[in-house]
Design a protein around this motif. Structure first.
Motif, PDB file in Angstrom:
ATOM      1  N   ARG A  48     -14.228  17.735  -3.096  1.00  9.93           N
ATOM      2  CA  ARG A  48     -14.783  18.890  -2.401  1.00  9.93           C
ATOM      3  C   ARG A  48     -16.248  19.033  -2.763  1.00  9.93           C
ATOM      4  O   ARG A  48     -16.694  18.548  -3.807  1.00  9.93           O
ATOM      5  CB  ARG A  48     -14.027  20.173  -2.766  1.00  9.93           C
ATOM      6  N   HIS A  49     -16.988  19.665  -1.875  1.00 17.04           N
ATOM      7  CA  HIS A  49     -18.399  19.931  -2.145  1.00 17.04           C
ATOM      8  C   HIS A  49     -18.523  21.317  -2.760  1.00 17.04           C
ATOM      9  O   HIS A  49     -17.956  22.282  -2.249  1.00 17.04           O
ATOM     10  CB  HIS A  49     -19.220  19.868  -0.855  1.00 17.04           C
ATOM     11  N   ILE A  50     -19.254  21.394  -3.878  1.00 16.90           N
ATOM     12  CA  ILE A  50     -19.507  22.701  -4.470  1.00 16.90           C
ATOM     13  C   ILE A  50     -21.000  22.875  -4.710  1.00 16.90           C
ATOM     14  O   ILE A  50     -21.738  21.905  -4.905  1.00 16.90           O
ATOM     15  CB  ILE A  50     -18.732  22.912  -5.795  1.00 16.90           C
ATOM     16  N   GLU A  51     -21.411  24.107  -4.686  1.00 16.23           N
ATOM     17  CA  GLU A  51     -22.798  24.448  -4.968  1.00 16.23           C
ATOM     18  C   GLU A  51     -22.808  25.782  -5.694  1.00 16.23           C
ATOM     19  O   GLU A  51     -22.104  26.716  -5.297  1.00 16.23           O
ATOM     20  CB  GLU A  51     -23.603  24.537  -3.675  1.00 16.23           C
ATOM     21  N   GLY A  52     -23.561  25.855  -6.782  1.00 16.56           N
ATOM     22  CA  GLY A  52     -23.605  27.105  -7.528  1.00 16.56           C
ATOM     23  C   GLY A  52     -24.745  27.129  -8.516  1.00 16.56           C
ATOM     24  O   GLY A  52     -25.350  26.092  -8.827  1.00 16.56           O
ATOM     25  N   ARG A  53     -25.024  28.322  -9.019  1.00 16.42           N
ATOM     26  CA  ARG A  53     -26.115  28.499  -9.975  1.00 16.42           C
ATOM     27  C   ARG A  53     -25.662  28.044 -11.359  1.00 16.42           C
ATOM     28  O   ARG A  53     -24.570  28.384 -11.811  1.00 16.42           O
ATOM     29  CB  ARG A  53     -26.543  29.966 -10.021  1.00 16.42           C
TER      30      ARG A  53
ATOM     31  N   VAL B 117     -25.456  28.366 -15.149  1.00 20.58           N
ATOM     32  CA  VAL B 117     -25.621  29.483 -16.080  1.00 20.58           C
ATOM     33  C   VAL B 117     -25.645  29.036 -17.534  1.00 20.58           C
ATOM     34  O   VAL B 117     -26.078  29.782 -18.411  1.00 20.58           O
ATOM     35  CB  VAL B 117     -24.514  30.547 -15.878  1.00 20.58           C
ATOM     36  N   ASP B 118     -25.195  27.801 -17.805  1.00 21.17           N
ATOM     37  CA  ASP B 118     -25.199  27.328 -19.196  1.00 21.17           C
ATOM     38  C   ASP B 118     -25.008  25.817 -19.204  1.00 21.17           C
ATOM     39  O   ASP B 118     -24.588  25.218 -18.208  1.00 21.17           O
ATOM     40  CB  ASP B 118     -24.070  27.999 -19.990  1.00 21.17           C
TER      41      ASP B 118
ATOM     42  N   ILE C  28     -21.304  26.450 -14.182  1.00 20.45           N
ATOM     43  CA  ILE C  28     -21.919  26.991 -12.967  1.00 20.45           C
ATOM     44  C   ILE C  28     -21.102  28.173 -12.438  1.00 20.45           C
ATOM     45  O   ILE C  28     -19.896  28.283 -12.703  1.00 20.45           O
ATOM     46  CB  ILE C  28     -22.068  25.915 -11.873  1.00 20.45           C
ATOM     47  N   GLU C  29     -21.769  29.023 -11.703  1.00 16.27           N
ATOM     48  CA  GLU C  29     -21.118  30.160 -11.057  1.00 16.27           C
ATOM     49  C   GLU C  29     -20.526  29.723  -9.723  1.00 16.27           C
ATOM     50  O   GLU C  29     -21.209  29.117  -8.903  1.00 16.27           O
ATOM     51  CB  GLU C  29     -22.127  31.282 -10.799  1.00 16.27           C
TER      52      GLU C  29
ATOM     53  N   THR D 129     -16.664  31.146 -13.170  1.00 18.44           N
ATOM     54  CA  THR D 129     -17.483  30.011 -13.581  1.00 18.44           C
ATOM     55  C   THR D 129     -16.595  28.765 -13.663  1.00 18.44           C
ATOM     56  O   THR D 129     -15.379  28.863 -13.829  1.00 18.44           O
ATOM     57  CB  THR D 129     -18.149  30.247 -14.950  1.00 18.44           C
ATOM     58  N   ALA D 130     -17.213  27.621 -13.528  1.00 16.99           N
ATOM     59  CA  ALA D 130     -16.501  26.345 -13.634  1.00 16.99           C
ATOM     60  C   ALA D 130     -17.341  25.383 -14.446  1.00 16.99           C
ATOM     61  O   ALA D 130     -18.576  25.474 -14.473  1.00 16.99           O
ATOM     62  CB  ALA D 130     -16.229  25.779 -12.250  1.00 16.99           C
ATOM     63  N   THR D 131     -16.685  24.477 -15.127  1.00 17.59           N
ATOM     64  CA  THR D 131     -17.392  23.463 -15.907  1.00 17.59           C
ATOM     65  C   THR D 131     -17.373  22.143 -15.149  1.00 17.59           C
ATOM     66  O   THR D 131     -16.363  21.757 -14.548  1.00 17.59           O
ATOM     67  CB  THR D 131     -16.746  23.265 -17.288  1.00 17.59           C
ATOM     68  N   ILE D 132     -18.511  21.468 -15.176  1.00 18.87           N
ATOM     69  CA  ILE D 132     -18.674  20.186 -14.483  1.00 18.87           C
ATOM     70  C   ILE D 132     -19.077  19.130 -15.498  1.00 18.87           C
ATOM     71  O   ILE D 132     -19.995  19.339 -16.300  1.00 18.87           O
ATOM     72  CB  ILE D 132     -19.771  20.250 -13.397  1.00 18.87           C
ATOM     73  N   GLY D 133     -18.391  17.983 -15.471  1.00 17.89           N
ATOM     74  CA  GLY D 133     -18.750  16.855 -16.310  1.00 17.89           C
ATOM     75  C   GLY D 133     -19.064  15.631 -15.474  1.00 17.89           C
ATOM     76  O   GLY D 133     -18.860  15.623 -14.254  1.00 17.89           O
TER      77      GLY D 133
END
Length: 347
Positions: free
Chosen positions: A291-296, A298-299, A320-321, A326-330
């Motif tokens: 899926r495509h995600i886009e977000g700010r 934050v840490d 990211i928000e 929030t979600a974590t991306i690796g």
């Protein structure tokens, strides 16, 4: 060059042993009758005629069969060499075309015995880097590969550099040659990983001494290089002292190295700037569709630039928000984050 060496070189050009003997006999006299060459080489006159015709076709001699008796004259060596050079140059183009058309797989494991080859391989791997370099190197050797490192930084490659020296090193020694650079006084091997695919390990003595009898290993294997990267991040990088962190690169930008993206996001957040992440991702734990995600952003959790914020050396994560959550991306190979991303964009 003695006669035996000269004969060996001529055989490498495709002449048989008898052809070499005949040609050298003709050279000694400049021009001779077939009977004289036969006596000198110990072959029949008929055989001399046959060999002479072959040598004439290759441009080594001229057969004067319009006179009686027939004589064989050696062509001037500079003409022979010029003719051979033209033939080789002509053949080079054809060989190069066929070589370029062949899909070449680099040698998976290569034991390197000489300093020259180690230096050449380091320079070659760095020059071909597209996304990420991890390198530990003695300070004395840094000038030899400094231009390649600077060029890699300029083209947007993440360069993590550890300089090993008992002398004092400051930021000016590494500025422009690394995205992040550290120094360590303890002895350590030369280690290089490039793009998660190319690796090299060598004792430091191999580039510091010309007469070292030690060996280096270069390898091209995606299953092994990440292990070397993990050793670099876990055993050496945390022990070294930070010297230099390059200024953030311009945004927007797309990154193939997720670690580089995390570093750039970290530097932007520390400058109190808003950063947005976008990419095609897929869930790490539950599985599911891309899926495509886009977000700010934050840490971040990372260990490239001080202060370290990750829990373990290979953790390089974005937080990211996504709406109210929030979600974590690796990056590739993630196992604790919510999502895994490959190529991604910061803006």
């Amino acid at each position: 060059m003695d006669d035996s060496t000269l004969a060996a070189r001529l055989e490498q050009l495709g002449l048989s042993e008898k052809e070499v003997d005949t040609y050298l006999s003709i050279l000694r006299t400049g021009e001779a009758k077939a009977s004289e060459i036969a006596d000198d080489t110990g072959v029949s006159k008929r055989y001399v005629y046959s060999i002479s015709e072959s040598l004439e076709e290759r441009g080594f001699v001229d057969v004067n069969d319009h006179v009686v008796p027939t004589t064989i004259r050696a062509r001037p060596p500079e003409e022979v060499i010029a003719s051979l050079t033209d033939q080789l140059t002509e053949m080079e183009t054809a060989l190069a075309d066929r070589f370029a058309d062949t899909e070449r797989e680099p040698q998976q494991f290569d034991v390197i015995k000489s300093r020259v080859t180690v230096v050449k391989r380091l320079s070659e791997y760095i020059a071909n880097a597209e996304s990420e370099i991890m390198l530990s190197v003695p300070q004395q050797h840094l000038p030899e590969i400094g231009d390649e490192l600077a060029a890699a930084v300029d083209r947007g490659v993440l360069v993590m550099l550890v300089v090993n020296s008992t002398d004092r090193i400051d930021a000016t020694d590494v500025a422009g040659k690394a995205s992040v650079a550290r120094a360590w006084e303890q002895g350590m091997p030369i280690m290089l990983t490039v793009d998660g695919q190319y690796g090299l390990v060598a004792p430091a003595d191999m580039v510091l001494r010309t007469n070292s009898d030690q060996r280096a290993i270069a390898f091209v294997q995606k299953q092994i290089v990440p292990i070397l990267s993990g050793s670099f991040l876990g055993n050496y990088w945390p022990m070294a002292t930070e010297l230099h962190v390059a200024e953030p690169r311009p945004l927007p930008a797309t990154y193939r190295s997720f670690r580089h993206l995390v570093l750039q996001a970290t530097l932007r957040l520390r400058a109190d700037e808003d950063v947005t992440f976008s990419a095609e991702v897929y869930p790490v734990q539950a599985g599911g569709d891309t899926r495509h995600i886009e977000g700010r952003v934050v840490d971040t959790r990372q260990g490239m630039a001080e202060p370290q914020t990750n829990a373990y050396p290979i953790e390089h994560t974005l937080v990211i928000e996504l709406g109210e959550e929030t979600a974590t991306i690796g990056g590739p190979g993630s196992f604790l984050e919510d999502f895994e991303a490959g190529e991604a964009r910061l803006s």
